[in-house]
Design an enzyme around this catalytic site. Structure first.
Site, PDB file in Angstrom:
ATOM      1  N   GLY A   1       1.090   2.353   0.242  1.00 16.45           N
ATOM      2  CA  GLY A   1       1.539   0.988   0.488  1.00 16.45           C
ATOM      3  C   GLY A   1       0.515   0.167   1.264  1.00 16.45           C
ATOM      4  O   GLY A   1       0.293  -1.016   0.971  1.00 16.45           O
ATOM      5  N   THR A   2      -0.130   0.785   2.239  1.00 14.30           N
ATOM      6  CA  THR A   2      -1.093   0.044   3.065  1.00 14.30           C
ATOM      7  C   THR A   2      -2.226  -0.494   2.194  1.00 14.30           C
ATOM      8  O   THR A   2      -2.610  -1.671   2.296  1.00 14.30           O
ATOM      9  CB  THR A   2      -1.669   0.975   4.159  1.00 14.30           C
ATOM     10  OG1 THR A   2      -0.574   1.474   4.935  1.00 14.30           O
ATOM     11  CG2 THR A   2      -2.635   0.237   5.063  1.00 14.30           C
TER      12      THR A   2
ATOM     13  N   THR B   1     -12.058   8.270  -8.287  1.00 14.90           N
ATOM     14  CA  THR B   1     -11.226   9.121  -9.142  1.00 14.90           C
ATOM     15  C   THR B   1      -9.783   9.099  -8.632  1.00 14.90           C
ATOM     16  O   THR B   1      -9.535   9.272  -7.442  1.00 14.90           O
ATOM     17  CB  THR B   1     -11.778  10.563  -9.142  1.00 14.90           C
ATOM     18  OG1 THR B   1     -13.126  10.503  -9.587  1.00 14.90           O
ATOM     19  CG2 THR B   1     -10.974  11.478 -10.054  1.00 14.90           C
TER      20      THR B   1
ATOM     21  N   CYS C   1       3.112   2.993  20.542  1.00 18.48           N
ATOM     22  CA  CYS C   1       2.517   3.471  21.783  1.00 18.48           C
ATOM     23  C   CYS C   1       1.013   3.212  21.730  1.00 18.48           C
ATOM     24  O   CYS C   1       0.387   3.455  20.705  1.00 18.48           O
ATOM     25  CB  CYS C   1       2.789   4.960  21.892  1.00 18.48           C
ATOM     26  SG  CYS C   1       2.013   5.725  23.289  1.00 18.48           S
TER      27      CYS C   1
ATOM     28  N   HIS D   1       5.594   7.948  -1.456  1.00 17.67           N
ATOM     29  CA  HIS D   1       6.216   8.896  -0.532  1.00 17.67           C
ATOM     30  C   HIS D   1       7.469   8.334   0.145  1.00 17.67           C
ATOM     31  O   HIS D   1       8.157   9.049   0.863  1.00 17.67           O
ATOM     32  CB  HIS D   1       5.205   9.396   0.514  1.00 17.67           C
ATOM     33  CG  HIS D   1       4.813   8.402   1.560  1.00 17.67           C
ATOM     34  ND1 HIS D   1       5.310   8.442   2.843  1.00 17.67           N
ATOM     35  CD2 HIS D   1       3.956   7.364   1.534  1.00 17.67           C
ATOM     36  CE1 HIS D   1       4.762   7.476   3.556  1.00 17.67           C
ATOM     37  NE2 HIS D   1       3.937   6.798   2.790  1.00 17.67           N
TER      38      HIS D   1
END
Ligand SMILES: Cc1ncc(COP(=O)(O)O)c(C=O)c1O
Length: 380
Positions: free
Chosen positions: A71-72, A237, A329, A201
């Site tokens: 997604g990123t 690839t 964090c 995922h």
């Protein structure tokens, strides 16, 4: 007893996906760009997966699905791939509750002179379509609004936002659909969406593959130069196992979409009602109705103790339960969640967010157990 309730972070691959990936690793390891038998066999796996993703989105035959690492990367390709079409900085609109995969590249562009409008949201995390209408400019080249917000679950009025963008400007409309895919019907032919990101995922595929949907006729610039794979937009690839996993996950999602979406919504509502009845110190965040089917999020409002989201995550982990906190964090110091801040919560409240997200294996009993454990932790 272990209960995993963090499917918004990642999902366990579906057993059929695991089986397929094992088969591909063993028998189908050819490079899909090779011209021989081994390559052709892998190219077939690749194209089958592309077809399955396109079909889940109800894409038209001329539209393109470009495989990425997740997604990123799909989000970054949508943003930078669009802006590289321009030699001078222009104007971009995003919401103030985007995932960092959008917020961070856009901040990078802002430092390079791009004008950026971040649309405000209400207390439930929703954008007001009128704000988008008023923000469009002659030089707006891209509008990117998250479909289902990862931290607070709010679903944006994407149909209306895309409609406004395409009716009143020349800008492209992108949506980050990473959290909503496989849980809710997304029909790109019915929506005026130009670009859409997804990630395998998050719906029982495998880490390492995602995709950017690109409507027919839209030109993007590549971010990576090389062998010209993926129509030259994503050289390198292809990660065949992860892409095949994404393809099968898309097929499985499409097969059960309606029933699974309903099951998750019922489970989510059961859980939220139970928390409202039995956990007086948890307050729902995000929209009650326009909400991702598998998502519940809260802030902790204990009257006598300061309990941060991260502390709750650690304590629940000791009890065998996996959830996540909204705050991040940095150098050992907790940072308030930008999403909760944008929704009008105070800095202290924005440290107290938690997210509980269900998957295809979650049961009512799991959620009842979690409520009981949270109450025990609160009363310690
Ligand atoms: C809304 C949203 N966009 C993008 C991403 C990034 O996806 P990936 O982990 O596949 O890079 C996530 C991951 O949590 C997300 O929730």
């Amino acid at each position: 007893m272990q209960i995993y309730l963090d499917s918004c972070a990642t999902t366990a691959p579906h057993p059929e996906v695991v089986k397929l990936v094992q088969e591909i690793m063993k028998d189908n390891w050819g490079n899909p760009s090779s011209l021989h038998f081994w390559g052709e066999r892998s190219a077939m796996v690749l194209e089958k997966a592309r077809f399955s993703v396109a079909s889940l989105l109800n894409a038209d035959s001329g539209d393109n699905i470009i495989f990425t690492s997740g997604g990123t990367e799909a989000d970054n390709l949508a943003i930078f791939g669009t802006v590289y079409n321009y030699s001078q900085p222009q104007h971009i609109i995003i919401s103030s509750v985007e995932h960092s995969a959008i917020a961070s590249p856009v901040t990078m562009l802002e430092k390079q002179g791009w004008q950026v409008t971040r649309l405000p949201v209400n207390r439930e995390g929703r954008v007001n379509p009128d704000d988008l209408r008023k923000s469009l400019r002659d030089n707006t080249v891209l509008v990117s609004i998250i479909y289902g917000q990862s931290e607070v679950g709010t679903i944006q009025p994407i149909t209306e936002l895309a409609d406004i963008t395409k009716t009143h400007s020349k800008a492209l409309f992108h949506t980050d659909a990473v959290q909503i895919m496989g849980r809710y019907e997304v029909d790109v032919s019915a929506l005026k969406i130009d670009l859409l990101s997804l990630s395998g995922h998050k719906f029982y595929g495998m880490q390492g593959a995602g995709a950017l949907y690109i409507r027919e006729g839209i030109e993007l610039q590549p971010l990576i130069g090389g062998g010209g794979q993926e129509l030259g937009l994503r050289s390198g690839t292809q990660a065949l196992c992860a892409i095949a996993a994404l393809g099968l996950a898309s097929q499985l999602a499409q097969k059960d979409l309606e029933s699974e979406s309903l099951r998750l919504r019922e489970l989510r509502d059961y859980f939220i009602d139970l928390v409202e009845q039995e956990c007086p110190y948890l307050q729902l965040t995000g929209d009650r109705y326009y909400r991702l089917p598998h998502h519940a999020s809260f802030i902790i409002n204990h009257p006598h103790r300061e309990i941060t989201g991260r502390k709750m995550v650690r304590d629940l982990n000791l009890a065998g339960i996996g959830i996540s906190a909204g705050s991040a964090c940095s150098s050992g110091k907790s940072l308030p969640s930008p999403t909760l801040l944008a929704m009008g919560y105070s800095e202290t409240e924005a440290l107290r967010g938690i997210r509980i997200s269900c998957d295809r294996t979650t049961t009512k009993e799991d959620l009842e157990w979690v409520v009981m454990v949270i109450n025990q932790l609160m009363s310690r």
